[in-house]
Design a protein around this motif. Structure first.
Motif, PDB file in Angstrom:
ATOM      1  N   ILE A 272      25.110  93.497 -21.137  1.00 45.08           N
ATOM      2  CA  ILE A 272      26.183  93.049 -22.322  1.00 45.08           C
ATOM      3  C   ILE A 272      27.435  93.552 -21.934  1.00 45.08           C
ATOM      4  CG2 ILE A 272      26.626  92.963 -24.639  1.00 45.08           C
ATOM      5  CD1 ILE A 272      23.430  93.259 -25.245  1.00 45.08           C
ATOM      6  N   ILE A 273      28.518  92.746 -21.946  1.00 42.72           N
ATOM      7  CA  ILE A 273      29.776  93.194 -21.549  1.00 42.72           C
ATOM      8  C   ILE A 273      30.289  93.492 -23.178  1.00 42.72           C
ATOM      9  CG2 ILE A 273      31.984  92.545 -20.764  1.00 42.72           C
ATOM     10  CD1 ILE A 273      30.031  92.935 -18.607  1.00 42.72           C
ATOM     11  N   THR A 274      31.100  94.401 -23.387  1.00 41.19           N
ATOM     12  CA  THR A 274      31.750  94.685 -24.401  1.00 41.19           C
ATOM     13  C   THR A 274      33.021  93.745 -24.555  1.00 41.19           C
ATOM     14  OG1 THR A 274      33.392  96.406 -23.462  1.00 41.19           O
ATOM     15  CG2 THR A 274      31.206  97.195 -24.748  1.00 41.19           C
ATOM     16  N   GLU A 275      33.338  93.552 -25.607  1.00 37.72           N
ATOM     17  CA  GLU A 275      34.417  92.361 -25.982  1.00 37.72           C
ATOM     18  C   GLU A 275      35.901  92.665 -25.437  1.00 37.72           C
ATOM     19  OE1 GLU A 275      33.975  92.593 -30.158  1.00 37.72           O
ATOM     20  OE2 GLU A 275      33.026  90.756 -30.641  1.00 37.72           O
TER      21      GLU A 275
ATOM     22  N   ALA B  79      36.366  94.032 -22.581  1.00 37.13           N
ATOM     23  CA  ALA B  79      36.196  94.111 -21.178  1.00 37.13           C
ATOM     24  C   ALA B  79      36.010  92.987 -20.747  1.00 37.13           C
ATOM     25  CB  ALA B  79      34.961  95.105 -20.703  1.00 37.13           C
ATOM     26  N   TYR B  80      36.154  91.737 -21.268  1.00 39.57           N
ATOM     27  CA  TYR B  80      35.572  90.387 -20.839  1.00 39.57           C
ATOM     28  C   TYR B  80      36.885  89.942 -19.633  1.00 39.57           C
ATOM     29  CZ  TYR B  80      32.592  89.207 -24.792  1.00 39.57           C
ATOM     30  OH  TYR B  80      31.844  89.004 -25.817  1.00 39.57           O
ATOM     31  N   ASP B  81      37.713  90.276 -20.020  1.00 36.05           N
ATOM     32  CA  ASP B  81      38.910  89.634 -18.582  1.00 36.05           C
ATOM     33  C   ASP B  81      38.714  90.884 -17.576  1.00 36.05           C
ATOM     34  OD1 ASP B  81      40.132  87.698 -20.029  1.00 36.05           O
ATOM     35  OD2 ASP B  81      41.243  89.005 -21.263  1.00 36.05           O
ATOM     36  N   ALA B  82      38.299  92.168 -17.820  1.00 34.73           N
ATOM     37  CA  ALA B  82      38.433  92.999 -16.560  1.00 34.73           C
ATOM     38  C   ALA B  82      37.200  92.724 -15.840  1.00 34.73           C
ATOM     39  CB  ALA B  82      38.236  94.409 -17.561  1.00 34.73           C
ATOM     40  N   TRP B  83      36.095  92.161 -16.680  1.00 29.15           N
ATOM     41  CA  TRP B  83      35.003  91.590 -15.790  1.00 29.15           C
ATOM     42  C   TRP B  83      35.288  90.597 -14.877  1.00 29.15           C
ATOM     43  CZ3 TRP B  83      30.120  92.319 -13.754  1.00 29.15           C
ATOM     44  CH2 TRP B  83      29.592  91.314 -13.458  1.00 29.15           C
ATOM     45  N   LEU B  84      35.766  89.505 -15.681  1.00 30.40           N
ATOM     46  CA  LEU B  84      36.094  88.327 -14.766  1.00 30.40           C
ATOM     47  C   LEU B  84      37.087  88.582 -13.701  1.00 30.40           C
ATOM     48  CD1 LEU B  84      36.467  85.891 -17.763  1.00 30.40           C
ATOM     49  CD2 LEU B  84      34.539  86.024 -16.386  1.00 30.40           C
ATOM     50  N   ASP B  85      37.961  89.481 -13.693  1.00 27.93           N
ATOM     51  CA  ASP B  85      39.278  89.870 -12.911  1.00 27.93           C
ATOM     52  C   ASP B  85      38.903  90.843 -11.709  1.00 27.93           C
ATOM     53  OD1 ASP B  85      40.529  87.683 -14.037  1.00 27.93           O
ATOM     54  OD2 ASP B  85      41.619  89.069 -15.428  1.00 27.93           O
ATOM     55  N   ALA B  86      37.634  91.618 -12.040  1.00 27.91           N
ATOM     56  CA  ALA B  86      37.507  92.761 -11.215  1.00 27.91           C
ATOM     57  C   ALA B  86      37.018  92.304  -9.640  1.00 27.91           C
ATOM     58  CB  ALA B  86      36.348  93.562 -11.803  1.00 27.91           C
ATOM     59  N   LYS B  87      37.515  93.327  -8.642  1.00 25.66           N
ATOM     60  CA  LYS B  87      37.047  92.690  -7.542  1.00 25.66           C
ATOM     61  C   LYS B  87      35.596  93.041  -7.473  1.00 25.66           C
ATOM     62  CE  LYS B  87      41.356  94.770  -5.330  1.00 25.66           C
ATOM     63  NZ  LYS B  87      41.963  95.917  -4.249  1.00 25.66           N
ATOM     64  N   ALA B  88      34.894  92.229  -6.513  1.00 21.74           N
ATOM     65  CA  ALA B  88      33.498  92.435  -6.245  1.00 21.74           C
ATOM     66  C   ALA B  88      33.156  93.760  -5.663  1.00 21.74           C
ATOM     67  CB  ALA B  88      33.170  91.443  -4.945  1.00 21.74           C
ATOM     68  N   SER B  89      33.926  94.567  -5.036  1.00 26.91           N
ATOM     69  CA  SER B  89      33.632  95.929  -4.649  1.00 26.91           C
ATOM     70  C   SER B  89      33.389  96.803  -5.903  1.00 26.91           C
ATOM     71  CB  SER B  89      34.719  96.384  -3.649  1.00 26.91           C
ATOM     72  OG  SER B  89      35.924  96.385  -4.013  1.00 26.91           O
ATOM     73  N   LYS B  90      34.325  96.509  -7.080  1.00 25.92           N
ATOM     74  CA  LYS B  90      34.183  97.279  -8.170  1.00 25.92           C
ATOM     75  C   LYS B  90      33.557  96.862  -9.364  1.00 25.92           C
ATOM     76  CE  LYS B  90      37.308 100.152  -6.686  1.00 25.92           C
ATOM     77  NZ  LYS B  90      36.965 101.762  -6.300  1.00 25.92           N
ATOM     78  N   ALA B  91      33.160  95.482  -9.347  1.00 22.87           N
ATOM     79  CA  ALA B  91      32.319  94.859 -10.565  1.00 22.87           C
ATOM     80  C   ALA B  91      31.154  95.558 -11.075  1.00 22.87           C
ATOM     81  CB  ALA B  91      32.004  93.524 -10.356  1.00 22.87           C
ATOM     82  N   LYS B  92      30.315  96.202 -10.117  1.00 21.78           N
ATOM     83  CA  LYS B  92      29.228  96.875 -10.404  1.00 21.78           C
ATOM     84  C   LYS B  92      29.558  98.051 -11.426  1.00 21.78           C
ATOM     85  CE  LYS B  92      25.533  95.937  -7.137  1.00 21.78           C
ATOM     86  NZ  LYS B  92      24.420  96.236  -6.341  1.00 21.78           N
TER      87      LYS B  92
END
Length: 229
Positions: free
Chosen positions: A209-212, A214-227
């Motif tokens: 579950i993504i906190t509200e 952090a929605y944009d941060a999740w969509l825009d994060a680099k693959a290397s950082k998304a975990k």
């Protein structure tokens, strides 16, 4: 979790909770594998971290040439897209529609610790094809009586949940496309609520579950950082 969740019950909730326009029709209420649902993404163009860095550098250079300053290249965050798609991932390398149907029922979820390495999900992850899956609730089984009892897990305030996911685009020889998605799950053995559910003796899982905020941060994060989410 089981392979069921509830889609949004009210069109207005798409705008209120996720800042996207509502679909013309709400569609299925109870989602099961291979049913048509929705995911939220920044765009439908997959790109690696390196490719995104090149595009950003080119955009900044173009803006600097046009305006005489690099700062003008930093635009506001682009809009989110609500995308109709099948629940149950069909990887881009699947050879036929029939093969895709068979795989999709088994690819509705992906564990967070293997999503970047498993054959089915790796390309979607590395190409930053992350998404948010909107839902009212997810369904999990309660075995505490000795028998599986499907149980609805939802927010106490009645608002939707935004769950982390990945999406894929499959295309046949005729150019027909199929967009699909899978939900990312996390280990819930230590979760105060979720450790009570699912089969005794097995590892417990729940949607990521993504906190509200952090929605944009999740969509825009680099693959290397998304975990890190």
């Amino acid at each position: 979790m089981s392979t069921q969740y509830e889609a949004l019950k009210d069109a207005d909730l798409y705008r209120a909770a996720f800042r996207v326009d509502a679909p013309a029709e709400l569609g299925e209420k109870l989602m099961t594998p291979r049913k048509p649902g929705f995911f939220i993404a920044r765009n439908l163009v997959g790109a690696t971290d390196a490719e995104n860095a090149e595009r950003l550098a080119a955009a900044k250079a173009l803006a600097a040439d046009a305006e005489g300053t690099v700062e003008t290249a930093d635009a506001a965050a682009p809009d989110r897209l609500l995308v109709p798609a099948q629940w149950g991932l069909v990887p881009h390398w699947v050879k036929s529609a029939s093969d895709g149907k068979l795989r999709a029922t088994k690819l509705v979820t992906s564990k967070s610790d293997t999503v970047s390495t498993s054959t089915a999900f790796r390309d979607a992850w590395l190409n930053n094809q992350r998404c948010i899956v909107p839902m009212m609730a997810f369904i999990t089984d309660d075995y505490r009586t000795g028998k599986a009892k499907p149980t609805r897990i939802a927010r106490v305030d009645g608002m939707p949940i935004g769950v982390a996911g990945v999406w894929a685009r499959w295309q046949d020889e005729d150019g027909t496309e199929l967009l699909s998605y899978a939900i990312i799950t996390v280990n819930a053995n230590a979760h105060a609520l979720m450790n009570r559910y699912q089969q005794p003796g097995n590892d417990k899982t729940m949607p990521a579950i993504i906190t509200e905020g952090a929605y944009d941060a999740w969509l825009d994060a680099k693959a290397s950082k998304a975990k890190e989410f």
